[in-house]
Design a protein around this motif. Structure first.
Motif, mmCIF file in Angstrom:
data_model
loop_
_atom_site.group_PDB
_atom_site.id
_atom_site.type_symbol
_atom_site.label_atom_id
_atom_site.label_comp_id
_atom_site.label_asym_id
_atom_site.label_seq_id
_atom_site.Cartn_x
_atom_site.Cartn_y
_atom_site.Cartn_z
ATOM 1 N N LYS A 241 0.834 -1.206 0.000
ATOM 2 C CA LYS A 241 0.000 0.000 0.000
ATOM 3 C C LYS A 241 0.870 1.258 0.000
ATOM 4 C CE LYS A 241 -3.944 2.182 2.326
ATOM 5 N NZ LYS A 241 -4.936 2.078 3.447
ATOM 6 N N LYS A 242 1.921 1.273 0.818
ATOM 7 C CA LYS A 242 2.812 2.437 0.867
ATOM 8 C C LYS A 242 3.458 2.698 -0.487
ATOM 9 C CE LYS A 242 4.027 2.268 5.792
ATOM 10 N NZ LYS A 242 5.129 2.172 6.793
ATOM 11 N N LEU A 243 3.751 1.633 -1.227
ATOM 12 C CA LEU A 243 4.446 1.758 -2.514
ATOM 13 C C LEU A 243 3.488 1.858 -3.700
ATOM 14 C CD1 LEU A 243 7.432 -0.721 -1.966
ATOM 15 C CD2 LEU A 243 7.392 1.770 -1.688
ATOM 16 N N GLY A 244 2.212 2.048 -3.439
ATOM 17 C CA GLY A 244 1.268 2.307 -4.515
ATOM 18 C C GLY A 244 0.833 1.090 -5.299
ATOM 19 N N ARG A 245 0.891 -0.082 -4.663
ATOM 20 C CA ARG A 245 0.412 -1.307 -5.299
ATOM 21 C C ARG A 245 -0.982 -1.647 -4.772
ATOM 22 N NH1 ARG A 245 5.670 0.242 -6.284
ATOM 23 N NH2 ARG A 245 6.877 -1.388 -7.337
ATOM 24 N N GLU A 246 -1.746 -2.393 -5.569
ATOM 25 C CA GLU A 246 -2.973 -2.983 -5.076
ATOM 26 C C GLU A 246 -2.583 -4.189 -4.225
ATOM 27 O OE1 GLU A 246 -5.909 -1.641 -5.552
ATOM 28 O OE2 GLU A 246 -5.078 -0.079 -6.853
ATOM 29 N N PHE A 247 -3.435 -4.551 -3.272
ATOM 30 C CA PHE A 247 -3.048 -5.639 -2.386
ATOM 31 C C PHE A 247 -4.242 -6.509 -2.032
ATOM 32 C CE2 PHE A 247 -4.024 -1.955 0.244
ATOM 33 C CZ PHE A 247 -4.878 -2.470 1.210
ATOM 34 N N LEU A 248 -3.906 -7.737 -1.628
ATOM 35 C CA LEU A 248 -4.910 -8.730 -1.294
ATOM 36 C C LEU A 248 -4.255 -9.760 -0.383
ATOM 37 C CD1 LEU A 248 -7.669 -10.216 -1.819
ATOM 38 C CD2 LEU A 248 -6.576 -11.228 -3.832
ATOM 39 N N GLY A 249 -4.942 -10.133 0.708
ATOM 40 C CA GLY A 249 -4.362 -11.094 1.626
ATOM 41 C C GLY A 249 -5.377 -12.051 2.191
ATOM 42 N N THR A 250 -4.889 -13.207 2.666
ATOM 43 C CA THR A 250 -5.708 -14.148 3.400
ATOM 44 C C THR A 250 -5.013 -14.453 4.722
ATOM 45 O OG1 THR A 250 -4.665 -16.079 2.350
ATOM 46 C CG2 THR A 250 -6.651 -15.193 1.306
ATOM 47 N N GLU A 251 -5.785 -14.754 5.753
ATOM 48 C CA GLU A 251 -5.225 -15.008 7.075
ATOM 49 C C GLU A 251 -6.162 -15.920 7.861
ATOM 50 O OE1 GLU A 251 -3.479 -15.651 10.350
ATOM 51 O OE2 GLU A 251 -2.393 -14.558 8.773
ATOM 52 N N LEU A 252 -5.618 -17.006 8.400
ATOM 53 C CA LEU A 252 -6.407 -17.982 9.132
ATOM 54 C C LEU A 252 -6.949 -17.422 10.447
ATOM 55 C CD1 LEU A 252 -7.386 -20.943 9.357
ATOM 56 C CD2 LEU A 252 -5.199 -21.465 10.471
ATOM 57 N N SER A 253 -6.127 -16.668 11.170
ATOM 58 C CA SER A 253 -6.501 -16.159 12.489
ATOM 59 C C SER A 253 -7.400 -14.931 12.375
ATOM 60 C CB SER A 253 -5.251 -15.803 13.293
ATOM 61 O OG SER A 253 -5.567 -15.009 14.414
ATOM 62 N N ALA A 254 -8.537 -14.971 13.041
ATOM 63 C CA ALA A 254 -9.437 -13.813 13.049
ATOM 64 C C ALA A 254 -8.784 -12.628 13.752
ATOM 65 C CB ALA A 254 -10.754 -14.183 13.725
ATOM 66 N N ASP A 255 -8.037 -12.883 14.823
ATOM 67 C CA ASP A 255 -7.383 -11.795 15.549
ATOM 68 C C ASP A 255 -6.292 -11.151 14.705
ATOM 69 O OD1 ASP A 255 -8.973 -12.018 17.787
ATOM 70 O OD2 ASP A 255 -7.551 -13.225 18.931
ATOM 71 N N TYR A 256 -5.435 -11.963 14.071
ATOM 72 C CA TYR A 256 -4.385 -11.408 13.228
ATOM 73 C C TYR A 256 -4.990 -10.589 12.093
ATOM 74 C CZ TYR A 256 -1.046 -14.643 15.457
ATOM 75 O OH TYR A 256 -0.259 -15.331 16.350
ATOM 76 N N ALA A 257 -6.054 -11.113 11.488
ATOM 77 C CA ALA A 257 -6.708 -10.391 10.392
ATOM 78 C C ALA A 257 -7.254 -9.059 10.876
ATOM 79 C CB ALA A 257 -7.821 -11.247 9.799
ATOM 80 N N LYS A 258 -7.823 -9.050 12.065
ATOM 81 C CA LYS A 258 -8.388 -7.824 12.635
ATOM 82 C C LYS A 258 -7.299 -6.780 12.880
ATOM 83 C CE LYS A 258 -10.565 -6.156 16.905
ATOM 84 N NZ LYS A 258 -11.103 -6.587 18.240
ATOM 85 N N TYR A 259 -6.222 -7.197 13.547
ATOM 86 C CA TYR A 259 -5.163 -6.242 13.886
ATOM 87 C C TYR A 259 -4.410 -5.763 12.646
ATOM 88 C CZ TYR A 259 -6.025 -7.843 18.667
ATOM 89 O OH TYR A 259 -6.607 -8.165 19.874
ATOM 90 N N ALA A 260 -4.181 -6.667 11.697
ATOM 91 C CA ALA A 260 -3.492 -6.267 10.468
ATOM 92 C C ALA A 260 -4.363 -5.306 9.658
ATOM 93 C CB ALA A 260 -3.139 -7.497 9.636
ATOM 94 N N THR A 261 -5.672 -5.515 9.668
ATOM 95 C CA THR A 261 -6.581 -4.595 8.983
ATOM 96 C C THR A 261 -6.515 -3.213 9.614
ATOM 97 O OG1 THR A 261 -8.079 -6.376 8.306
ATOM 98 C CG2 THR A 261 -8.996 -4.156 8.390
ATOM 99 N N GLN A 262 -6.470 -3.160 10.929
ATOM 100 C CA GLN A 262 -6.331 -1.874 11.618
ATOM 101 C C GLN A 262 -5.024 -1.190 11.230
ATOM 102 O OE1 GLN A 262 -6.729 -2.902 15.759
ATOM 103 N NE2 GLN A 262 -8.951 -3.154 15.649
ATOM 104 N N ARG A 263 -3.967 -1.980 11.109
ATOM 105 C CA ARG A 263 -2.669 -1.428 10.691
ATOM 106 C C ARG A 263 -2.780 -0.805 9.301
ATOM 107 N NH1 ARG A 263 2.839 -5.095 9.792
ATOM 108 N NH2 ARG A 263 4.228 -3.382 9.191
ATOM 109 N N LEU A 264 -3.449 -1.495 8.385
ATOM 110 C CA LEU A 264 -3.586 -0.995 7.014
ATOM 111 C C LEU A 264 -4.395 0.296 6.960
ATOM 112 C CD1 LEU A 264 -4.207 -4.360 5.130
ATOM 113 C CD2 LEU A 264 -2.197 -2.897 4.929
ATOM 114 N N LYS A 265 -5.398 0.422 7.826
ATOM 115 C CA LYS A 265 -6.226 1.628 7.817
ATOM 116 C C LYS A 265 -5.430 2.874 8.193
ATOM 117 C CE LYS A 265 -10.684 -0.619 8.720
ATOM 118 N NZ LYS A 265 -11.797 -0.793 9.686
#
Length: 303
Positions: A241-265
């Motif tokens: 995201k910082k380098l101007g690319r589109e991005f897409l991810g998958t993550e098994l852990s609901a907590d990791y997905a939640k915190y990483a999403t907050q980081r991206l925001k």
């Protein structure tokens, strides 16, 4: 329904990758569980060898399917299964990859061992699908650095694009930074230790942003789609995201997905990458500091 870009999808990566359109991803980076008993949130990292290798072959095959013909796949893995996963990627899947590079990531703050030399490296495989058509932005100034001949000696004969790699081993890269250049296949970056400002805190295996920056810059272009099947702390997607690319991810852990999403925001395109752009600056040069031996001598003399 195809997975939406610009977000992290929570769930099993194999099931979710089945929803990604064939040939739609420009760059995939995977830092999977190493199967060494690490305690993840939701994943049991101690599988039978055959089960683990079959699972890896399955998700590697899916990455091959979703990558564009000109796409690149980078894989981070430890010693235990590096050779097996290299073989799986290049020989054992329906659409095998071509191994373009085998990079060694050398890091400080390594893993302390008691009956063997301390571990201070991981393997980074660069796989491609077409050896005539793939992205490798070798001229990007953020990827390359000037040669030591140009920086240290001011020699007009120095190649302005940099120097060829050495075949010399050195013990401390911060004492010989000219021997660790960005175009070599031995990379020096500190691990993201617990005391680092860069550390997110919710995931124990966080990759350095500057290391992902090198990979994303050299193997993709602005606007390209970057995919990470094991999003974890979200570093791959954050750097994309910082380098101007589109991005897409998958993550098994609901907590990791939640915190990483907050980081991206909290990130905007164009934001600087965390960590030192020059990795040698992250640790002191012994010429400018005090070695442990010298410190002990001073303590002994003071008694």
């Amino acid at each position: 329904m195809p997975l939406k870009q610009g977000k992290i999808h929570q769930g099993d990566c194999l099931k979710l990758m089945g929803q990604i359109e064939t040939g739609s991803v420009d760059l995939a980076f995977a830092d999977p569980p190493f199967n060494i008993g690490y305690k993840y949130d939701k994943y049991h990292d101690s599988q039978d060898d055959a089960k683990y290798l079959d699972w890896c072959a399955s998700w590697i095959a899916e990455i091959s399917r979703i990558l564009k013909p000109s796409g690149t796949f980078w894989l981070a893995i430890g010693d235990e299964y590096a050779a097996e996963l290299k073989v799986a990627a290049t020989r054992q899947i329906a659409q095998p990859f071509i191994m373009r590079g085998w990079v060694v990531w050398y890091y400080t703050f390594g893993v302390n061992c008691t009956r063997k030399f301390n571990r201070s490296h991981a393997h980074l495989f660069q796989f491609i699908k077409d050896d005539k058509q793939f992205t490798f932005n070798a001229e990007d100034p953020a990827v390359r650095v000037p040669s030591a001949r140009a920086l240290v000696y001011g020699d007009s004969r120095a190649n302005p694009k940099g120097r060829l790699p050495d075949d010399t081993w050195v013990l401390r890269p911060q004492d010989a930074p000219e021997s660790f250049q960005s175009m070599d296949d031995l990379w020096y970056y500190s691990r993201v230790a617990g005391t680092f400002k860069e550390r997110q805190g919710f995931h124990g295996c966080q990759m350095p942003e500057q290391l992902l920056g090198r990979i994303i810059r050299v193997s993709s272009n602005p606007g390209d789609v970057v995919f990470d099947p094991f999003t974890g702390s979200g570093t791959t997607l954050a750097v994309a995201k910082k380098l101007g690319r589109e991005f897409l991810g998958t993550e098994l852990s609901a907590d990791y997905a939640k915190y990483a999403t907050q980081r991206l925001k909290g990130i905007q395109p164009g934001d600087p990458l965390d960590g030192p752009a020059d990795p040698a600056s992250s640790s002191p040069n012994t010429a400018n500091g005090v070695t442990l031996e010298a410190r002990n001598r001073r303590k002994a003399a003071a008694k």
